[in-house]
Design a protein around this motif. Structure first.
Motif, PDB file in Angstrom:
ATOM      1  N   TYR A   6       0.749  -0.952  -0.174  1.00 12.71           N
ATOM      2  CA  TYR A   6      -0.117   0.111   0.077  1.00 12.71           C
ATOM      3  C   TYR A   6       0.864   1.333  -0.010  1.00 12.71           C
ATOM      4  O   TYR A   6       0.900   1.878   0.854  1.00 12.71           O
ATOM      5  CB  TYR A   6      -0.908  -0.030   1.318  1.00 12.71           C
ATOM      6  CG  TYR A   6      -1.876  -1.365   1.183  1.00 12.71           C
ATOM      7  CD1 TYR A   6      -2.869  -1.341   0.357  1.00 12.71           C
ATOM      8  CD2 TYR A   6      -1.512  -2.262   2.452  1.00 12.71           C
ATOM      9  CE1 TYR A   6      -3.518  -2.453   0.548  1.00 12.71           C
ATOM     10  CE2 TYR A   6      -2.367  -3.327   2.519  1.00 12.71           C
ATOM     11  CZ  TYR A   6      -3.465  -3.501   1.601  1.00 12.71           C
ATOM     12  OH  TYR A   6      -4.157  -4.692   1.662  1.00 12.71           O
ATOM     13  N   PRO A   7       1.695   1.625  -1.175  1.00 16.65           N
ATOM     14  CA  PRO A   7       2.474   2.768  -1.170  1.00 16.65           C
ATOM     15  C   PRO A   7       1.814   4.195  -1.076  1.00 16.65           C
ATOM     16  O   PRO A   7       2.494   5.172  -0.587  1.00 16.65           O
ATOM     17  CB  PRO A   7       3.127   2.458  -2.444  1.00 16.65           C
ATOM     18  CG  PRO A   7       2.529   1.844  -3.120  1.00 16.65           C
ATOM     19  CD  PRO A   7       1.665   0.833  -2.541  1.00 16.65           C
ATOM     20  N   GLU A   8       0.656   4.252  -1.492  1.00 15.74           N
ATOM     21  CA  GLU A   8      -0.166   5.111  -1.571  1.00 15.74           C
ATOM     22  C   GLU A   8      -0.450   5.949  -0.108  1.00 15.74           C
ATOM     23  O   GLU A   8      -0.877   7.024   0.194  1.00 15.74           O
ATOM     24  CB  GLU A   8      -1.556   5.116  -2.279  1.00 15.74           C
ATOM     25  CG  GLU A   8      -2.313   4.177  -1.789  1.00 15.74           C
ATOM     26  CD  GLU A   8      -2.174   2.725  -2.161  1.00 15.74           C
ATOM     27  OE1 GLU A   8      -3.177   1.881  -1.498  1.00 15.74           O
ATOM     28  OE2 GLU A   8      -1.188   2.375  -2.740  1.00 15.74           O
ATOM     29  N   LYS A  26       1.626   6.175   2.318  1.00 12.25           N
ATOM     30  CA  LYS A  26       2.302   7.182   2.606  1.00 12.25           C
ATOM     31  C   LYS A  26       2.516   7.087   4.239  1.00 12.25           C
ATOM     32  O   LYS A  26       2.740   8.123   4.986  1.00 12.25           O
ATOM     33  CB  LYS A  26       2.218   8.587   2.380  1.00 12.25           C
ATOM     34  CG  LYS A  26       2.299   8.788   0.846  1.00 12.25           C
ATOM     35  CD  LYS A  26       3.466   8.548   0.196  1.00 12.25           C
ATOM     36  CE  LYS A  26       3.393   8.963  -1.483  1.00 12.25           C
ATOM     37  NZ  LYS A  26       4.427   8.371  -2.160  1.00 12.25           N
ATOM     38  N   ASP A  45       7.362   7.591   4.861  1.00 14.78           N
ATOM     39  CA  ASP A  45       6.477   7.919   3.795  1.00 14.78           C
ATOM     40  C   ASP A  45       6.027   6.849   2.822  1.00 14.78           C
ATOM     41  O   ASP A  45       6.104   7.128   1.770  1.00 14.78           O
ATOM     42  CB  ASP A  45       7.056   8.952   3.082  1.00 14.78           C
ATOM     43  CG  ASP A  45       7.200  10.269   4.057  1.00 14.78           C
ATOM     44  OD1 ASP A  45       6.447  10.310   4.737  1.00 14.78           O
ATOM     45  OD2 ASP A  45       8.237  11.001   3.735  1.00 14.78           O
ATOM     46  N   GLY A  46       5.838   5.479   3.376  1.00 11.78           N
ATOM     47  CA  GLY A  46       5.267   4.483   2.618  1.00 11.78           C
ATOM     48  C   GLY A  46       6.407   3.650   1.826  1.00 11.78           C
ATOM     49  O   GLY A  46       5.985   2.640   1.104  1.00 11.78           O
TER      50      GLY A  46
END
Length: 158
Positions: free
Chosen positions: A99-101, A103, A116-117
């Motif tokens: 889930y990089p979005e 952050k 920050d992800g």
């Protein structure tokens, strides 16, 4: 009957390894005279045996029949498959970039594992250790299966 015993030992041995590891950690954190250590350990053991049994039933049994069909049931193939069947699901479900979005940032014991992800080196190390630990549990289960299974089922002949 011996084949059933081999599958039971394949499920019980990694679960037992996890329970021993958990109990060791409990004694590191809490005092020896804490009466709830055994309650927590018992509850953890039940979970471990169910999860390990599910892995053997849902992944190990079909893998065994597939290896047997192609006459590839050897000590090395059994160990590789055992390691892989435990490590790959762990890697998929705990993938740090899932889930990089979001952050988000995270830390374990004051060490940043995600900023920050994006996983840090410590985050990737933690991920790798978890995957390898579960892979070793699968390897232990496969080794227990190999050592317990009768010879006629090892080579895929009856």
């Amino acid at each position: 009957m011996k084949l059933l015993l081999a599958f039971i030992s394949a499920a019980a041995s990694p679960a037992l390894l996890m329970v021993i590891w958990y109990l060791y950690e409990q004694f590191q954190i809490f005092e020896v005279d804490d009466p709830y250590i055994w309650v927590r350990t018992g509850n953890f053991a039940v979970i471990c045996f169910f999860v390990s049994g599910a892995f053997v039933l849902l992944l190990g049994l079909p893998a065994y029949f597939l290896l047997r069909k192609f006459r590839l049931v050897r000590w090395w193939s059994t160990l590789v498959v055992g390691f892989s069947l435990a490590a790959i699901p762990m890697a998929i479900f705990t993938w740090p970039l899932k889930y990089p979005e979001l952050k988000t940032s995270a830390s374990v014991n004051g060490v940043q594992t995600m900023v920050d992800g994006v996983p840090t080196v410590a985050g990737w190390l933690q991920f790798t250790q978890g995957v390898l630990f579960l892979g070793v549990c699968g390897l232990v289960g496969a080794l227990a299966f190999w050592l317990t299974a009768p010879n006629k089922f090892r080579q895929g002949t009856q």
